[in-house]
Structures are given as C-alpha cells and as structure tokens.
Scaffold this motif. Sequence first.
Motif, PDB file in Angstrom:
ATOM      1  N   TYR A   1      11.065   7.867   3.332  1.00  0.00           N
ATOM      2  CA  TYR A   1      10.891   7.878   4.791  1.00  0.00           C
ATOM      3  C   TYR A   1       9.543   8.465   5.167  1.00  0.00           C
ATOM      4  CZ  TYR A   1      11.613   8.950   9.705  1.00  0.00           C
ATOM      5  OH  TYR A   1      11.460   9.041  11.060  1.00  0.00           O
ATOM      6  N   MET A   2       9.187   9.509   4.456  1.00  0.00           N
ATOM      7  CA  MET A   2       7.894  10.148   4.729  1.00  0.00           C
ATOM      8  C   MET A   2       6.744   9.164   4.526  1.00  0.00           C
ATOM      9  SD  MET A   2       6.765  13.859   3.398  1.00  0.00           S
ATOM     10  CE  MET A   2       6.391  13.382   1.728  1.00  0.00           C
ATOM     11  N   ALA A   3       6.832   8.419   3.438  1.00  0.00           N
ATOM     12  CA  ALA A   3       5.777   7.438   3.164  1.00  0.00           C
ATOM     13  C   ALA A   3       5.786   6.342   4.212  1.00  0.00           C
ATOM     14  CB  ALA A   3       5.973   6.857   1.772  1.00  0.00           C
ATOM     15  N   LEU A   4       6.985   5.910   4.598  1.00  0.00           N
ATOM     16  CA  LEU A   4       7.100   4.866   5.616  1.00  0.00           C
ATOM     17  C   LEU A   4       6.497   5.342   6.933  1.00  0.00           C
ATOM     18  CD1 LEU A   4      10.732   3.626   4.881  1.00  0.00           C
ATOM     19  CD2 LEU A   4       8.665   2.260   4.661  1.00  0.00           C
ATOM     20  N   LEU A   5       6.741   6.605   7.233  1.00  0.00           N
ATOM     21  CA  LEU A   5       6.208   7.148   8.472  1.00  0.00           C
ATOM     22  C   LEU A   5       4.689   7.227   8.423  1.00  0.00           C
ATOM     23  CD1 LEU A   5       6.943   8.333  11.184  1.00  0.00           C
ATOM     24  CD2 LEU A   5       7.166  10.565  10.121  1.00  0.00           C
TER      25      LEU A   5
ATOM     26  N   GLN B   1       0.822  -1.207   0.000  1.00  0.00           N
ATOM     27  CA  GLN B   1       0.000   0.000   0.000  1.00  0.00           C
ATOM     28  C   GLN B   1       0.851   1.250   0.000  1.00  0.00           C
ATOM     29  OE1 GLN B   1      -0.666  -2.393   2.217  1.00  0.00           O
ATOM     30  NE2 GLN B   1      -2.691  -3.125   1.590  1.00  0.00           N
ATOM     31  N   MET B   2       2.032   1.108   0.571  1.00  0.00           N
ATOM     32  CA  MET B   2       2.873   2.292   0.674  1.00  0.00           C
ATOM     33  C   MET B   2       3.145   2.854  -0.708  1.00  0.00           C
ATOM     34  SD  MET B   2       6.623   2.862   2.129  1.00  0.00           S
ATOM     35  CE  MET B   2       7.334   3.341   0.608  1.00  0.00           C
ATOM     36  N   LYS B   3       3.419   1.940  -1.607  1.00  0.00           N
ATOM     37  CA  LYS B   3       3.760   2.403  -2.947  1.00  0.00           C
ATOM     38  C   LYS B   3       2.531   2.977  -3.626  1.00  0.00           C
ATOM     39  CE  LYS B   3       4.805   0.394  -7.428  1.00  0.00           C
ATOM     40  NZ  LYS B   3       4.857  -0.924  -8.055  1.00  0.00           N
ATOM     41  N   ASP B   4       1.502   2.162  -3.694  1.00  0.00           N
ATOM     42  CA  ASP B   4       0.393   2.561  -4.534  1.00  0.00           C
ATOM     43  C   ASP B   4      -0.422   3.686  -3.938  1.00  0.00           C
ATOM     44  OD1 ASP B   4       0.006  -0.938  -5.181  1.00  0.00           O
ATOM     45  OD2 ASP B   4       1.102   0.574  -6.326  1.00  0.00           O
ATOM     46  N   GLU B   5      -0.642   3.625  -2.653  1.00  0.00           N
ATOM     47  CA  GLU B   5      -1.555   4.612  -2.094  1.00  0.00           C
ATOM     48  C   GLU B   5      -0.837   5.822  -1.540  1.00  0.00           C
ATOM     49  OE1 GLU B   5      -4.614   1.089  -0.777  1.00  0.00           O
ATOM     50  OE2 GLU B   5      -3.929   2.548   0.710  1.00  0.00           O
ATOM     51  N   VAL B   6       0.313   5.596  -0.998  1.00  0.00           N
ATOM     52  CA  VAL B   6       0.925   6.701  -0.268  1.00  0.00           C
ATOM     53  C   VAL B   6       1.958   7.445  -1.098  1.00  0.00           C
ATOM     54  CG1 VAL B   6       2.174   7.314   1.809  1.00  0.00           C
ATOM     55  CG2 VAL B   6       0.525   5.455   1.856  1.00  0.00           C
ATOM     56  N   LEU B   7       2.981   6.749  -1.503  1.00  0.00           N
ATOM     57  CA  LEU B   7       4.099   7.421  -2.154  1.00  0.00           C
ATOM     58  C   LEU B   7       3.671   8.082  -3.456  1.00  0.00           C
ATOM     59  CD1 LEU B   7       7.035   8.034  -1.780  1.00  0.00           C
ATOM     60  CD2 LEU B   7       7.617   5.997  -3.056  1.00  0.00           C
ATOM     61  N   CYS B   8       2.870   7.383  -4.197  1.00  0.00           N
ATOM     62  CA  CYS B   8       2.408   7.939  -5.463  1.00  0.00           C
ATOM     63  C   CYS B   8       1.705   9.265  -5.252  1.00  0.00           C
ATOM     64  CB  CYS B   8       1.445   6.966  -6.135  1.00  0.00           C
ATOM     65  SG  CYS B   8       2.286   5.975  -7.348  1.00  0.00           S
ATOM     66  N   ASN B   9       0.837   9.273  -4.257  1.00  0.00           N
ATOM     67  CA  ASN B   9       0.098  10.503  -4.014  1.00  0.00           C
ATOM     68  C   ASN B   9       1.013  11.622  -3.563  1.00  0.00           C
ATOM     69  OD1 ASN B   9      -2.488   9.760  -4.729  1.00  0.00           O
ATOM     70  ND2 ASN B   9      -2.828   8.694  -2.790  1.00  0.00           N
TER      71      ASN B   9
END
Lengths: 412, 574
Positions: free
Chosen positions: B207-211, B93-101
């Motif tokens: 890191y931001m996305a991981l957080l 989800q980190m990739k698709d939902e968070v980092l992308c946005n």
Amino acid sequence: SSNEHTLNFKKSKEACLSYIQDALLQKQWKRAAEFLTCYAESLEKDYSREHISPSEMIWRIGTEILWHRSQGSMKEFSCFMEQMKSLGVKRYLKVCLEHVFHLLCNGQIDEAYQNLSLAESWRFGEQTAIQDKEMKLIQAYRGLLDYYSWSKQKNILLEHGEDGFSDLAVEQEMHGYFRKAAMNLKEIIKIPGVWDIFVKCYVDLLEFYGDHNEARQVLNEYAYNSKFPANPNAHVYLYQFLKRQGEPKKSLISALKILHDIVPSHELMIDFNTMLQKSKKRKNRRLGLEVIFAALDYAGWKENAKAWSCLARQVKQIVISEKHLDWIKQEWNSRKDWWPAFHFSRYLAKRNWRENQSLSYEKALVAGILMGKDCKYFKYVSHQGCKAQLKQFRMLKKFVNKHSPVYLRIAG
Amino acid sequence: RDFNERCAQCSEVNWGLTDGGRFYCRSCHNVTERTREVVNTDFITNSRVQTISKGLRKQEKNDGDCEWYICEGFQLVLKKQVEALEALGICPQMKDEVLCNFWRCYLQKSKQAYCKRPAGETVKALSVCESSTDVDSDPERPSLLRLLSLSESEGDLQTDCSFASSVSKVSENTSVYSGSVDGSLYLMKNQKEKLRMTMPMTLSFCYMALLWVREPITLSELLRFVVEGHIPYLNIYQHFPEKMKLCGLDLKVFCIESWPVYEEVFNKMHELAAFLDLPRFPDITESCFLHPDMLCMKYLMEANLPDELHIWTCRVVKKTGIGEVDFLTLIPGNKSTRKVKYDVLAAAVIVVVLKLLFLLDDHYEWLLSEFAEERNKSNTEGGPYFEFKKWYEVVKHSLDVEQKKLDEERAKYQWRCEKPLFYSVKNKSKVLKRRQMVVNLQKQFGKLSGSMQRAEKPNPSSFQLSWSEENTDGNCFHGHSLKGILQEKCGLLTAMNPDYWLCTVKLCNEKLCGHLAHYREVEFPQSYHFVLGLFSFLLRIQPSYIHDEVCMIEHKLFNKKLSKKLKYNSILKK
C-alpha cells in the motif's frame, strides 16, 4: 447479514456449520453436502479443545446426508463409514456400531453381522479397555443376530417336526447359535441399562431350553435391581413371564402394581383391573378401582370402550351392593372438577353416541352414577337410546333412576 | 542434544562440538566424554552441525535444501504480491523503483540492530547453543546479495550490516524448530523497536508503494483483492521454491488464517513510513484518483446516486479544506496531522452530502421522495426527479443479495491449499493422511452437491455494484435530477432542507479511545444507518469508521457555528 468484515478460520467454519445446520433442518441434502465440502478442511486443524471435534462433526453430518441422499446405494455409504472409522481411534467402535445400525435398517443382515465380527476382533492398546462398553454392545448385537439365526433354525425345525422329519444338522446349528447368543446376551444385561430387546431374546432362549429359574432371575434383576434405570417394560416382561408360568395371582398382582405406579396409563391396566376386581381381598378390589380411574385420566383412553366397561362394571357392582360407596367418593373427589368437561360434555355425548354406542352406554352408566340422572351426558345418551328403543338403554335409565340417591351421597 | 550442564572446569554453559563429535567447553576448552547423537532426517535442512575446523557454512546440503532466512521469505512474498499487482495493471515502476527501495531501506534499518547483539546473549536466549559456526569466526556477509538477486534487480548495496549468526536448534523439541535459519530467533526476540515483519505488513508495504506512485487503487480495494485471491497472501508458501523448506516456527510467521484488517494494515503502514524515515510523499492533487473529488465520483456511481450530487461533494470538500494538498499528502512521522483514509473519507463526504440534502432523519427524506414521486407521475417529460424511496428499494435489494452472497462465501472460504504444511517431521505422515482424507471427502460430497470444482475466481473488478442506464427497468439513478430538492437563493442553488443534525456534538480524543465518536445503531436514524451500511459493505470496513470520518467532516464544516454556540443543540440552522 453480518456487519463483521474480518474473518478468520474459526469464524468461517462456525458460519459454515450453521449453514449446514439450516440445510439439514430443511432437508436440503445437496446444499448441506455443498457446505460440508467446504467444512472438510477443518480436519487439518487441531481442535482438541472443542466440545465436538471436526472429525466427529463430519462423521455425523456426513452420515445424515449420505443416508438420505444415497438410499439404495449403500456402497457409497459404507465407503464413507470406513473412512470415518480410520479418522478417530477413540471413536472406532462407536462408528462401527452406527454403521451396523444403518445396515440393519437397510435389511443387510449379513453385512451387519460381518461388520460386528470384525469390530469384535479389533484391538488397539489401551483404547480397547477404554471402549469396553462399546465392545459389549457390539457383542450384544452380534448375540442378537445369533438369536435371530437361532430363531430361524428353530422354525425350520418345528416345520420339519410337523412333517415327521428330524434334521440333526439343523438342530446342531440351532444349538450352536443358542450358545453364541446366550453368551453375549447374558453379558450385556449384567450392566445397568435399558436392554429390552436383549432381555426378551435371552428369556426366550432360556424358556425354550427349559431354564425357567434363570429366566425368572434375569427378569427379576432387570425389574427390581435399583442400579438399573426405571423401565416399565421390565415389569411388563416379568408379568408376561409369570403369566406364562402360571404363577399365582398374588405375584402377578405385585408385578403389575409397580407398573401401575410408574405408568398408570399402561395398556395392561385393563388386565390388572379385571384381575383385581375378581379378587377376594378387599384391598385388591379397592386398588382395582383406583387403577381404572387412573387409567381413564389419560386422553389416550377416552374412547376405550373396554376400559369404560371395566369401570362401569365395578361402579355398578359397588352401587348394587351398597358397600364401599366411599371408595367411589374418594376417587371422584379429585376428578369431579374436570372429568365432566373432559369425558362427559354434551359434545362428547353426541359424538360417542354417533360413533360408538357401546362406549356411550358404558360412559353413560358411569356418568349417571357419578353425576346423577340430570347430567348432560346421561340425559342425552339415555334419551337417544330410549328413542331408538334399545332395551339396554331403557334398563340403564331404570337403573340410574333407581339409584339416584347414590349420586347425592357421592357428591355430598 | 540439549546439553545444559555446567562445565566441570569453569561452570559455564557454552558448548561446542569437536571433530570427534564430543562436546567441549568453549570458555575453557575442556573436552567432555559426552557425544552428540546425530539426528538424521531429511527435514533438518539447516542442521548446523559443524566442527570448529570448518569455518564456512555450507550453502546447500546434499538433499537439495537450502538455508534461508525469514527475510528472504518475506522478500519472496513481496515479489509475488507486486507481480500480481502488475498483472492487475499497476505500473511496473512500482516494483522496480519504489518497493524494492523501500524494502532495502527496511532491511537496513531493521537489521542493523541484529548485529549489535553480543554472543553471550545468544546462549541465554536459547537454552542450549549447539552452535556450529563459532561466533568468533568470520561473521558472514549474507545474503543481501542473494536476496537482491532473488528480486532480480540491480542496485547498490546500501547496507553494511550483517545478519546475526543465529543458531537454530534442531531437535525433536519442536518449540525451537524451523525450516528457516532464524525462525526461532525471529519469533522469540523482542522486536518492538525494530518493527518485525509480519504477513499483514507485506500489505502495508504494498500500500505504501502504491501510495507513493499514486496508483488508482484504495486500501479497501487492495484488501478486497487479497481476500478474493487476486493478490497472494493466504497460503503464500506454495509459491516458495522447493528448496526453501517451511516448517516448525516458520508456519507461525508465514501461514495466515485470517483476513487482513484495514486498521492494522493502515496503521502499520504509517509506522513503517516513519520508521524508514521517508520524506513527504508525492502530492495528492485534484487530478489524483485518491483525491476525494475523484473518489466521490466513483462511489457515487457505485452507490447508484445521481451524478448531480458530485457538485455537492466538491463543495463540501472545498469548504472543509479536505481537498487541500497538504491535508491529503502523507508526511511520515508527522504526529499532528490526521492520517487520511482516502476511501473512507470520500464515502463520508457522500454521507454528509446526503444528510445536507435529505436530512436523513427518517421523515424528511421520505417526504421529499413523495413530492418527487408526484411530480414524476404527472410530468414525464424531462428527466425524472430523484426519488429517495425508489433508490432505497433498488439499492437495498441489490445490497441484500450481495451481502447474502458474501456471507455464503465467508462460510465457504477455503483456508488450506493442496500443498501441505508440516509443523515437524513427527507429524508429517499424519498431516499427509489428513490431507488425503480431506481431498477424498471433498470429492465425495462435492459429487453429491454437484459442485465438484471450486468456482472460478471472479475477475477482479473495481466495482462491486454496477448500474446500467441502458437498463429499461429504471433502476439506474445516475441521470436523475435533484431539481425537486433544490431551490435557488441569490443565484445559488441550495438545498430545500433547512436543517442538519450533527452526529456528535463533541468529538472524542482519538488517541485515547480509538475513535472520534462512538457509533451505536439504535441511537441514529434508520436511513443514516442504511447509508453507512451501504458504504460499509463497499469498503469492507466497520460502519463506525465511516461514522468517525463523517463526524470529523461535520465539525470542519460547521466549525464556526460550533465554536460560537455555547449551548449544545442537536439541530443547527444552516
């Protein structure tokens, strides 16, 4: 261990180099090679501002490692050197030269010669002019190898000559080598520098072919031209040449005088003193005394029986003639504080007596004159000598006793 | 090529190219006799020589190279990084939902400024604008579509901006040369306001996305994985497709020759979060990995300290309030709260606890250790008491070994990869020759040293030091008891140690001098220095940063006493 937790290219390569340095100093060639492998990529970074560029580092370090690791397998070594030659045009001739040195050290004369010839024919725009000095060196070393070949041919010829054969072909070859060698050697010795081996070989050639004037000129230049760095050997070569030529003592002495000034501990000082002692001129004899005292100031001469016998002879002669005692006084003045401990301790007396009687004899004589019959050295040695019933030592004792007032005059 | 002359008619420097290849002045349409020589090499992938008759830019040239923007490059970088994180176990989800946005948001916020730039400015910025696309012609809608297709995600386009119709001057003057379309512009323009992307910033994004998804990985771990090669960062360009040619100024953007720095990545992340106007991040609660209670547990294990210490770390966390949700959760743009370094904070808590229990003044801890040793010798039943001395010897030994290994790795670190880099066409052959030479040398000396192949990357591990209780040599201290140093008072377990020394009596203003306190090894006890050094190694961060957090915690802990005291003592009674 570093407290740093950042790292960049430069710092990591610096660290790499220090590991290589440690490994080299501890002769851990495998480990050095391991780190050099990691260092290699520095080649891809432009370090034009660095004091020593990565390519030079790799050349020098790699040479060390390969030289120690692949001894015998010169093939790998030579392959590496070829790579290094292509790395830096500005260093090409230097690398060639060092490669040649390694080949020579390994006894591969022919390969060395080939490499020298190849290097000689190298041309690269303005670099050729810039690397002129290295080129001269390359030519000089080729000249040296030519001399070596000439020498071989000469020996063959001499052998055949003894057998009554004369070999034209060999002779022709020999002359050919002579020409090549002479041409190159002559060039390099024009440039100020230390060229001992080149000078020696060149003079040898000249002498063989009878050109003594040229030889003398070359040697004079080498010894006296102020542009050349001070080099004791130059004077030695000149002296030896003059001696071979049967020159008068005067020129021999002047040649050796400079050597005495530069290197008072030189082994030729014995010859020099011998020559000077025999001279009719008073100042020469005076110089002789100075020369032999100066030589014995050096630790390397402490056990040199010949040197001590020269000094003993001269001192004895002066004492007997009762003339020029002040010479001895002058020489002894600056030495009386330290020569006793340096040369004439009781320990040395025992040792010299045990190991080398003739040495102890000469030294005892000198000691007895300079410090009187009561000095440790003389007392011990003469006592031992008399105990052993050696006539020599009894004579010595008598002599010193007879001349004991002399000591007082010297010491006072 | 570099046509700098003023137009004869109108004195402007604003040149375009006619069909016939002649220069014409765009201001007054005066055609000159000067013609442009065509420079034709296969590296001019994006030669934008077009005539005014053509409006659109070709997407692909005949030789298969495509035109690409710096941002596309970064997008690819992020994609690769997040894939690597997924391989390490991070949720998809980190990739698709968070980092992308996050990335889209960034593009929107930063690119908007590009569009406002007037055409004339373009000309001034570059000495000659050999502009191909006429500025008046259709400013295209680039590539966001193309970008998003690269990231294989669907979603609405939230942006209405267009990329600048930038021009990259292609010439043998390498100063303005790049494989990308906007390489030169990217580096030249003053981007302070717009938060220009850099390679370290990609890690900030990660890191931001991981957080945001609160994954169990700290920033120091992330950076360690980068350095160990598990996350692409160095030589990232080898993952670029063939068609995306990297050269000239692109190298300055994408080619890194230094390890990422914790502070830099951390600060940039906060800047980014504020720039993107993000809302309050998801709460960091007690059950989160990043909560100090959890992280302390992990670090206690890794530092080979007794599990019993965990009670104490929790107590300190509670007392100082650093376990509170509002303290730990990130609110972007909030200047009043201190930015939290979760890993450093947890390490500092442990240090404070050690100081509370052992004083760490180079005397008391050894004294306590002697008592424990006596007791352990005479009484072998029941678990062993924790002996500071033994612990110190065991841990120091391992630390020294690991530090030595790390130092060698630093010296052996390889910065280049097989894929060569060319700054310009001119030095291509030289670069290739050099690379070949490097490969040869590595082979030759690699054989000599017996290590031909580069050692395999060690498997990524969360723990750098590990201790096993099954080990019979007694080197594991997890199960050791703290009984020897505790006493009961009024039903509560307290430390026998009655004293405490503050690292600093007064905190500095962090904004002014960058630190809360200034750490100098010689001014502090050796034991304290050792403990700082241990965590400094584990977190790969300077001891001074841990020291700062220790100071901060101490001041919270002894807040009341500090504010009461008028005199400054260096020792306080608890």
